[in-house]
Design a protein around this motif. Sequence first.
Motif, PDB file in Angstrom:
ATOM      1  N   VAL B  32       0.858  -1.188   0.000  1.00 45.38           N
ATOM      2  CA  VAL B  32       0.000   0.000   0.000  1.00 45.38           C
ATOM      3  C   VAL B  32       0.891   1.233   0.000  1.00 45.38           C
ATOM      4  O   VAL B  32       1.791   1.357   0.830  1.00 45.38           O
ATOM      5  CB  VAL B  32      -0.928   0.034   1.230  1.00 45.38           C
ATOM      6  N   SER B  33       0.641   2.119  -0.949  1.00 45.55           N
ATOM      7  CA  SER B  33       1.385   3.373  -1.038  1.00 45.55           C
ATOM      8  C   SER B  33       0.434   4.540  -0.870  1.00 45.55           C
ATOM      9  O   SER B  33      -0.743   4.454  -1.240  1.00 45.55           O
ATOM     10  CB  SER B  33       2.089   3.500  -2.397  1.00 45.55           C
ATOM     11  N   TRP B  34       0.954   5.611  -0.342  1.00 47.14           N
ATOM     12  CA  TRP B  34       0.158   6.826  -0.141  1.00 47.14           C
ATOM     13  C   TRP B  34       0.787   7.979  -0.917  1.00 47.14           C
ATOM     14  O   TRP B  34       2.023   8.147  -0.917  1.00 47.14           O
ATOM     15  CB  TRP B  34       0.100   7.199   1.342  1.00 47.14           C
ATOM     16  N   TYR B  35      -0.085   8.779  -1.566  1.00 48.40           N
ATOM     17  CA  TYR B  35       0.362   9.939  -2.316  1.00 48.40           C
ATOM     18  C   TYR B  35      -0.511  11.141  -1.950  1.00 48.40           C
ATOM     19  O   TYR B  35      -1.700  10.997  -1.648  1.00 48.40           O
ATOM     20  CB  TYR B  35       0.250   9.695  -3.825  1.00 48.40           C
ATOM     21  N   GLN B  36       0.095  12.303  -2.015  1.00 46.84           N
ATOM     22  CA  GLN B  36      -0.635  13.557  -1.826  1.00 46.84           C
ATOM     23  C   GLN B  36      -0.696  14.267  -3.180  1.00 46.84           C
ATOM     24  O   GLN B  36       0.326  14.420  -3.855  1.00 46.84           O
ATOM     25  CB  GLN B  36       0.105  14.447  -0.819  1.00 46.84           C
ATOM     26  N   GLN B  37      -1.895  14.680  -3.574  1.00 44.35           N
ATOM     27  CA  GLN B  37      -2.021  15.418  -4.818  1.00 44.35           C
ATOM     28  C   GLN B  37      -2.511  16.831  -4.533  1.00 44.35           C
ATOM     29  O   GLN B  37      -3.562  17.034  -3.921  1.00 44.35           O
ATOM     30  CB  GLN B  37      -2.990  14.741  -5.782  1.00 44.35           C
ATOM     31  N   THR B  38      -1.720  17.797  -4.982  1.00 40.08           N
ATOM     32  CA  THR B  38      -2.115  19.202  -4.896  1.00 40.08           C
ATOM     33  C   THR B  38      -1.911  19.831  -6.269  1.00 40.08           C
ATOM     34  O   THR B  38      -1.078  19.366  -7.049  1.00 40.08           O
ATOM     35  CB  THR B  38      -1.266  19.959  -3.858  1.00 40.08           C
ATOM     36  N   PRO B  39      -2.662  20.890  -6.575  1.00 37.62           N
ATOM     37  CA  PRO B  39      -2.483  21.556  -7.873  1.00 37.62           C
ATOM     38  C   PRO B  39      -1.048  22.045  -8.033  1.00 37.62           C
ATOM     39  O   PRO B  39      -0.497  22.660  -7.131  1.00 37.62           O
ATOM     40  CB  PRO B  39      -3.470  22.732  -7.800  1.00 37.62           C
ATOM     41  N   GLY B  40      -0.441  21.750  -9.154  1.00 34.47           N
ATOM     42  CA  GLY B  40       0.906  22.218  -9.422  1.00 34.47           C
ATOM     43  C   GLY B  40       2.011  21.353  -8.850  1.00 34.47           C
ATOM     44  O   GLY B  40       3.175  21.542  -9.186  1.00 34.47           O
ATOM     45  N   GLN B  41       1.673  20.416  -7.987  1.00 33.85           N
ATOM     46  CA  GLN B  41       2.677  19.537  -7.376  1.00 33.85           C
ATOM     47  C   GLN B  41       2.510  18.083  -7.794  1.00 33.85           C
ATOM     48  O   GLN B  41       3.347  17.244  -7.480  1.00 33.85           O
ATOM     49  CB  GLN B  41       2.608  19.625  -5.839  1.00 33.85           C
ATOM     50  N   GLY B  42       1.451  17.798  -8.491  1.00 39.18           N
ATOM     51  CA  GLY B  42       1.262  16.433  -8.955  1.00 39.18           C
ATOM     52  C   GLY B  42       1.072  15.466  -7.811  1.00 39.18           C
ATOM     53  O   GLY B  42       0.541  15.808  -6.758  1.00 39.18           O
ATOM     54  N   LEU B  43       1.521  14.258  -8.031  1.00 35.64           N
ATOM     55  CA  LEU B  43       1.403  13.198  -7.022  1.00 35.64           C
ATOM     56  C   LEU B  43       2.717  13.119  -6.246  1.00 35.64           C
ATOM     57  O   LEU B  43       3.725  12.680  -6.773  1.00 35.64           O
ATOM     58  CB  LEU B  43       1.108  11.857  -7.693  1.00 35.64           C
ATOM     59  N   LEU B  46       4.305   9.775  -0.374  1.00 37.78           N
ATOM     60  CA  LEU B  46       4.396   9.869   1.084  1.00 37.78           C
ATOM     61  C   LEU B  46       5.166   8.678   1.648  1.00 37.78           C
ATOM     62  O   LEU B  46       6.209   8.831   2.255  1.00 37.78           O
ATOM     63  CB  LEU B  46       2.996   9.927   1.693  1.00 37.78           C
ATOM     64  N   PHE B  47       4.622   7.502   1.495  1.00 42.58           N
ATOM     65  CA  PHE B  47       5.298   6.281   1.948  1.00 42.58           C
ATOM     66  C   PHE B  47       4.635   5.049   1.353  1.00 42.58           C
ATOM     67  O   PHE B  47       3.535   5.115   0.813  1.00 42.58           O
ATOM     68  CB  PHE B  47       5.333   6.147   3.491  1.00 42.58           C
ATOM     69  N   GLU B  48       5.373   3.941   1.453  1.00 43.73           N
ATOM     70  CA  GLU B  48       4.873   2.656   0.986  1.00 43.73           C
ATOM     71  C   GLU B  48       5.066   1.622   2.073  1.00 43.73           C
ATOM     72  O   GLU B  48       6.126   1.554   2.705  1.00 43.73           O
ATOM     73  CB  GLU B  48       5.594   2.206  -0.284  1.00 43.73           C
ATOM     74  N   TYR B  49       4.029   0.824   2.268  1.00 40.24           N
ATOM     75  CA  TYR B  49       4.094  -0.269   3.229  1.00 40.24           C
ATOM     76  C   TYR B  49       3.954  -1.593   2.520  1.00 40.24           C
ATOM     77  O   TYR B  49       3.203  -1.721   1.542  1.00 40.24           O
ATOM     78  CB  TYR B  49       2.988  -0.126   4.285  1.00 40.24           C
ATOM     79  N   PHE B  50       4.691  -2.557   2.999  1.00 39.31           N
ATOM     80  CA  PHE B  50       4.596  -3.917   2.468  1.00 39.31           C
ATOM     81  C   PHE B  50       4.734  -4.867   3.645  1.00 39.31           C
ATOM     82  O   PHE B  50       5.713  -4.798   4.385  1.00 39.31           O
ATOM     83  CB  PHE B  50       5.690  -4.172   1.435  1.00 39.31           C
ATOM     84  N   ARG B  63       5.133  14.909  10.798  1.00 45.34           N
ATOM     85  CA  ARG B  63       3.706  14.979  11.150  1.00 45.34           C
ATOM     86  C   ARG B  63       2.897  13.955  10.349  1.00 45.34           C
ATOM     87  O   ARG B  63       1.779  13.590  10.733  1.00 45.34           O
ATOM     88  CB  ARG B  63       3.148  16.381  10.829  1.00 45.34           C
ATOM     89  N   PHE B  64       3.474  13.507   9.257  1.00 46.79           N
ATOM     90  CA  PHE B  64       2.814  12.503   8.421  1.00 46.79           C
ATOM     91  C   PHE B  64       3.352  11.125   8.797  1.00 46.79           C
ATOM     92  O   PHE B  64       4.563  10.885   8.743  1.00 46.79           O
ATOM     93  CB  PHE B  64       3.094  12.775   6.940  1.00 46.79           C
ATOM     94  N   SER B  65       2.460  10.257   9.169  1.00 43.28           N
ATOM     95  CA  SER B  65       2.880   8.908   9.542  1.00 43.28           C
ATOM     96  C   SER B  65       1.852   7.908   9.040  1.00 43.28           C
ATOM     97  O   SER B  65       0.739   8.280   8.652  1.00 43.28           O
ATOM     98  CB  SER B  65       3.037   8.785  11.059  1.00 43.28           C
ATOM     99  N   GLY B  66       2.237   6.668   9.059  1.00 44.19           N
ATOM    100  CA  GLY B  66       1.308   5.652   8.593  1.00 44.19           C
ATOM    101  C   GLY B  66       1.591   4.331   9.257  1.00 44.19           C
ATOM    102  O   GLY B  66       2.557   4.179  10.030  1.00 44.19           O
TER     103      GLY B  66
END
Lengths: 113, 114
Positions: B32-43, B46-50, B63-66
């Motif tokens: 499982v991977s996490w991405y943040q999408q904002t205008p102008g910054q694309g995808l 964040l992190f990937e878990y396996f 501040r971002f954790s998973g």
Amino acid sequence: DQQVKQNSPSLSVQEGRISILNCDYTNSMFDYFLWYKKYPAEGPTFLISISSIKDKNEDGRFTVFLNKSAKHLSLHIVPSQPGDSAVYFCAVRDSGGYQKVTFGIGTKLQVIP
Amino acid sequence: KAGVTQTPRYLIKTRGQQVTLSCSPISGHRSVSWYQQTPGQGLQFLFEYFSETQRNKGNFPGRFSGRQFSNSRSEMNVSTLELGDSALYLCASSSSFGATYGYTFGSGTRLTVV
């Protein structure tokens, strides 16, 4: 440090013509290259991919070209259709470690009927 | 075959609060991977878990954790929210890390920080 660059934020093409989306990368250790399409309010969907050992991969109207010497990737859509209007992201995979996948910022394609 | 499910779809939080987002991958997918999408910054990755272990990490503050559970479901937490955290958060699952056959993305959670 942008490892993947999509320098055109937007592209407009007439229906029936060819759409060419470009992507440049900086690291020669990338071994796999992918294209995703994203419609508003939906997650990206996988479109087509190519391994670094190839220079072309075709799937219907979509063809991806890889120029390793130039570190350049392109997606050709022929013929373009209005339903192809979306944001297209290129992505690259690192050959080392846990094969992290990095995306570009996207190119918004508009196909005009 | 059910797709990737992200909950909630929409969220409004106040600056300084914390938030937890959930992702249920496709059955049988262990990455499982996490991405943040904002205008102008694309995808932005964040992190990937396996298999419950973080394998890759992007350039986001602490501040971002998973985490990932034994059933492969994953949660992402953002503490002390800032206005700039407003974004679409996307989760993607794959049968293995590296996504040779591509990730399958969920529809995302739209987070608005006010």
